[in-house]
Motif scaffolding. Structure first.
Motif, PDB file in Angstrom:
ATOM      1  N   ALA A 164      49.364  44.906  49.233  1.00 22.97           N
ATOM      2  CA  ALA A 164      48.528  44.900  50.447  1.00 22.97           C
ATOM      3  C   ALA A 164      47.290  45.765  50.220  1.00 22.97           C
ATOM      4  CB  ALA A 164      49.333  45.398  51.644  1.00 22.97           C
ATOM      5  N   GLN A 165      47.490  46.901  49.577  1.00 17.46           N
ATOM      6  CA  GLN A 165      46.339  47.783  49.305  1.00 17.46           C
ATOM      7  C   GLN A 165      45.331  47.117  48.370  1.00 17.46           C
ATOM      8  OE1 GLN A 165      48.270  51.415  48.157  1.00 17.46           O
ATOM      9  NE2 GLN A 165      48.232  52.187  50.259  1.00 17.46           N
ATOM     10  N   ALA A 166      45.851  46.390  47.403  1.00 20.44           N
ATOM     11  CA  ALA A 166      44.957  45.690  46.462  1.00 20.44           C
ATOM     12  C   ALA A 166      44.152  44.619  47.200  1.00 20.44           C
ATOM     13  CB  ALA A 166      45.777  45.068  45.331  1.00 20.44           C
ATOM     14  N   ILE A 167      44.813  43.914  48.139  1.00 23.05           N
ATOM     15  CA  ILE A 167      44.101  42.888  48.924  1.00 23.05           C
ATOM     16  C   ILE A 167      43.009  43.561  49.768  1.00 23.05           C
ATOM     17  CG2 ILE A 167      44.302  41.137  50.759  1.00 23.05           C
ATOM     18  CD1 ILE A 167      47.194  40.621  49.788  1.00 23.05           C
ATOM     19  N   ALA A 168      43.364  44.690  50.404  1.00 19.91           N
ATOM     20  CA  ALA A 168      42.395  45.406  51.248  1.00 19.91           C
ATOM     21  C   ALA A 168      41.160  45.800  50.441  1.00 19.91           C
ATOM     22  CB  ALA A 168      43.047  46.639  51.868  1.00 19.91           C
ATOM     23  N   LEU A 169      41.410  46.326  49.252  1.00 14.82           N
ATOM     24  CA  LEU A 169      40.312  46.749  48.380  1.00 14.82           C
ATOM     25  C   LEU A 169      39.420  45.565  47.998  1.00 14.82           C
ATOM     26  CD1 LEU A 169      39.703  49.542  47.374  1.00 14.82           C
ATOM     27  CD2 LEU A 169      41.005  49.051  45.301  1.00 14.82           C
ATOM     28  N   ASP A 170      40.077  44.465  47.673  1.00 15.65           N
ATOM     29  CA  ASP A 170      39.340  43.262  47.285  1.00 15.65           C
ATOM     30  C   ASP A 170      38.424  42.785  48.428  1.00 15.65           C
ATOM     31  OD1 ASP A 170      38.791  40.826  45.772  1.00 15.65           O
ATOM     32  OD2 ASP A 170      40.032  39.828  47.295  1.00 15.65           O
ATOM     33  N   LYS A 214      34.359  42.407  48.821  1.00 17.52           N
ATOM     34  CA  LYS A 214      33.702  41.149  49.236  1.00 17.52           C
ATOM     35  C   LYS A 214      32.631  41.380  50.295  1.00 17.52           C
ATOM     36  CE  LYS A 214      36.244  37.341  47.718  1.00 17.52           C
ATOM     37  NZ  LYS A 214      37.661  37.221  47.506  1.00 17.52           N
ATOM     38  N   VAL A 215      32.829  42.395  51.154  1.00 21.03           N
ATOM     39  CA  VAL A 215      31.824  42.643  52.196  1.00 21.03           C
ATOM     40  C   VAL A 215      30.835  43.742  51.748  1.00 21.03           C
ATOM     41  CG1 VAL A 215      33.334  41.863  54.054  1.00 21.03           C
ATOM     42  CG2 VAL A 215      33.252  44.303  53.489  1.00 21.03           C
ATOM     43  N   HIS A 216      30.885  44.058  50.443  1.00 20.86           N
ATOM     44  CA  HIS A 216      29.925  44.986  49.823  1.00 20.86           C
ATOM     45  C   HIS A 216      29.937  46.389  50.431  1.00 20.86           C
ATOM     46  CE1 HIS A 216      28.717  41.284  48.037  1.00 20.86           C
ATOM     47  NE2 HIS A 216      28.151  40.819  49.131  1.00 20.86           N
ATOM     48  N   ILE A 217      31.141  46.925  50.644  1.00 24.53           N
ATOM     49  CA  ILE A 217      31.240  48.344  51.013  1.00 24.53           C
ATOM     50  C   ILE A 217      31.135  49.142  49.709  1.00 24.53           C
ATOM     51  CG2 ILE A 217      32.825  50.140  51.881  1.00 24.53           C
ATOM     52  CD1 ILE A 217      32.053  48.486  54.204  1.00 24.53           C
ATOM     53  N   PRO A 218      30.174  50.042  49.585  1.00 24.55           N
ATOM     54  CA  PRO A 218      30.047  50.792  48.333  1.00 24.55           C
ATOM     55  C   PRO A 218      31.249  51.723  48.113  1.00 24.55           C
ATOM     56  CG  PRO A 218      28.114  51.108  49.779  1.00 24.55           C
ATOM     57  CD  PRO A 218      29.163  50.426  50.589  1.00 24.55           C
ATOM     58  N   SER A 219      31.645  51.914  46.873  1.00 23.70           N
ATOM     59  CA  SER A 219      32.811  52.728  46.468  1.00 23.70           C
ATOM     60  C   SER A 219      34.000  52.546  47.415  1.00 23.70           C
ATOM     61  CB  SER A 219      32.474  54.225  46.426  1.00 23.70           C
ATOM     62  OG  SER A 219      31.166  54.464  46.062  1.00 23.70           O
ATOM     63  N   PRO A 220      34.524  51.343  47.534  1.00 19.27           N
ATOM     64  CA  PRO A 220      35.585  51.101  48.523  1.00 19.27           C
ATOM     65  C   PRO A 220      36.837  51.952  48.308  1.00 19.27           C
ATOM     66  CG  PRO A 220      35.337  49.208  47.060  1.00 19.27           C
ATOM     67  CD  PRO A 220      34.190  50.119  46.786  1.00 19.27           C
ATOM     68  N   GLU A 221      37.145  52.283  47.026  1.00 21.44           N
ATOM     69  CA  GLU A 221      38.358  53.072  46.760  1.00 21.44           C
ATOM     70  C   GLU A 221      38.297  54.403  47.511  1.00 21.44           C
ATOM     71  OE1 GLU A 221      36.361  51.883  44.426  1.00 21.44           O
ATOM     72  OE2 GLU A 221      37.525  50.540  43.133  1.00 21.44           O
ATOM     73  N   PHE A 226      31.768  55.810  59.455  1.00 21.78           N
ATOM     74  CA  PHE A 226      30.918  54.718  58.953  1.00 21.78           C
ATOM     75  C   PHE A 226      29.774  54.455  59.926  1.00 21.78           C
ATOM     76  CE2 PHE A 226      35.013  54.178  57.012  1.00 21.78           C
ATOM     77  CZ  PHE A 226      34.759  53.662  55.748  1.00 21.78           C
ATOM     78  N   SER A 227      28.674  53.919  59.404  1.00 17.34           N
ATOM     79  CA  SER A 227      27.563  53.526  60.281  1.00 17.34           C
ATOM     80  C   SER A 227      27.943  52.237  61.025  1.00 17.34           C
ATOM     81  CB  SER A 227      26.314  53.264  59.435  1.00 17.34           C
ATOM     82  OG  SER A 227      26.540  52.115  58.629  1.00 17.34           O
ATOM     83  N   ARG A 280      30.869  45.437  58.805  1.00 17.84           N
ATOM     84  CA  ARG A 280      31.340  44.889  57.524  1.00 17.84           C
ATOM     85  C   ARG A 280      32.860  45.045  57.394  1.00 17.84           C
ATOM     86  NH1 ARG A 280      27.327  43.965  53.532  1.00 17.84           N
ATOM     87  NH2 ARG A 280      25.319  44.460  54.465  1.00 17.84           N
ATOM     88  N   ILE A 281      33.368  46.198  57.840  1.00 20.17           N
ATOM     89  CA  ILE A 281      34.820  46.430  57.755  1.00 20.17           C
ATOM     90  C   ILE A 281      35.555  45.442  58.673  1.00 20.17           C
ATOM     91  CG2 ILE A 281      36.654  48.108  58.294  1.00 20.17           C
ATOM     92  CD1 ILE A 281      34.519  50.248  57.352  1.00 20.17           C
TER      93      ILE A 281
END
Ligand code: SF4
Ligand code: MG
Length: 326
Positions: A128-134, A138-145, A155-156, A162-163
């Protein structure tokens, strides 16, 4: 060929103390896989109610009083609450104007995303965490980890939206219904979010129903436009055709009011008057008090949608039926 989503003669009423009023009247349209359709009109046109009715989320005193919504060939009205919930959570996702309607302020983004996945998919927490990161990528959140452990307030506004889109993508939906998704954002961020939605429709083969009062936004990202006025569809067609050659006087007014249609130095052209209220609908064409082309028949008879351009466009106006205004 069957369409992904078909709406037939949808009708929604509200039960008020003074009696029942009709909020949505005879609304029919379809959506194909990967297609982007814009539902446009001023506030009060019935766009959001239509969006909610599609996923059977009309709350009291509103109720669906007629018509059919077919999703992947199945009539949503005939499904159990469980089955509808399943479609709503998995196959059709909704995005709202305010990201905080979707985000829980006291949970980290990572927790919210993994819990959503675990509720819908039979996967381990690590998966599930891997899917969330992916999806965050995809929505271009910088440094998602690094951002998974952060809370929504960190967040702005643009990043929060985006989230929300990333959350909407978690179940790989076939359709996203986005209700004024960029209205609360400033103009440059609006354009970025619209580009993102557009990009995702292509890469994820997702269909989009974009609900907005902003015809400019719709004309940038959609394939087809549906214009609503006072609970009815008044015009429908390919985006490029509707924008370059609007047929209904209301659409013509919306186009003329776009900033890019305005000449420098001139005051902003706006359609005079307001959308009528549900409790005080004018007889006949509900646009007639605001229409420059009004004729006697307009005050008596509701105009039906007629096919134009060999069926590629639809518009509901007596002047068009007579061949007068094209
Ligand atoms: Fe105007 Fe009549 Fe057409 Fe309505 S039906 S938009 S009032 S011309
Ligand atoms: Mg709305």
């Amino acid at each position: 060929m069957d369409h992904l989503l078909e709406i037939h003669n949808l009708e929604v009423k509200f039960r008020l103390r003074s009696g029942e009023v009709t909020a949505i009247n005879d609304v029919s349209f379809f959506l194909d896989q990967g297609e982007r359709v814009g539902l446009v009109g001023e506030s009060g046109a019935g766009k959001s109610v239509t969006g909610f009715a599609i996923i059977k989320l009309i709350s009291k005193p509103g109720f669906i009083s007629g018509g059919k919504v077919l999703f992947e060939g199945r009539d949503i009205a005939g499904l159990s609450i469980e089955e509808v919930r399943n479609i709503r959570g998995n196959r059709i996702s909704m995005i709202f104007q305010d990201p905080m309607m979707t985000l829980n302020p006291v949970l980290s983004i990572g927790t919210q995303m993994t819990e959503t996945i675990l509720a819908h998919k039979n996967v381990s927490r690590a998966e599930a965490q891997a899917i969330a990161l992916d999806k965050l990528k995809k929505v271009h959140i910088p440094s998602p980890e690094k951002r998974l452990d952060q809370y929504p307030h960190e967040f702005s506004g643009g990043m929060r939206q985006r989230i929300v889109i990333a959350i909407a993508l978690l179940t790989d939906p076939a359709v996203i219904i986005a209700d004024e998704p960029t209205t609360a954002l400033d103009v440059t961020i609006q354009a970025e979010i619209m580009d993102l939605l557009s990009e995702l429709c292509e890469s994820e083969k997702m269909a989009l129903i974009l609900i907005t009062h902003d015809l400019g936004v719709v004309s940038q990202v959609t394939d087809r436009i549906i214009v609503m006025y006072a609970g009815r569809i008044v015009e429908q067609g390919l985006t490029r055709d509707v924008v370059s050659n609007p047929r209904h006087p209301y659409t013509q007014g919306l186009i003329a009011a776009l900033p890019e249609s305005q000449q420098r130095g001139k005051t902003l052209c706006q359609i005079p008057g307001n959308m009528p209220s549900l409790t005080d609908m004018p007889q006949g064409c509900s646009f007639h008090p605001r229409c420059e082309l009004v004729m006697p028949i307009c005050k008596e008879k509701v105009p039906e949608l007629i096919e134009l351009d060999n069926g590629n466009a639809l518009a509901a106006c007596h002047a068009l039926a007579k061949g007068g205004a094209s």
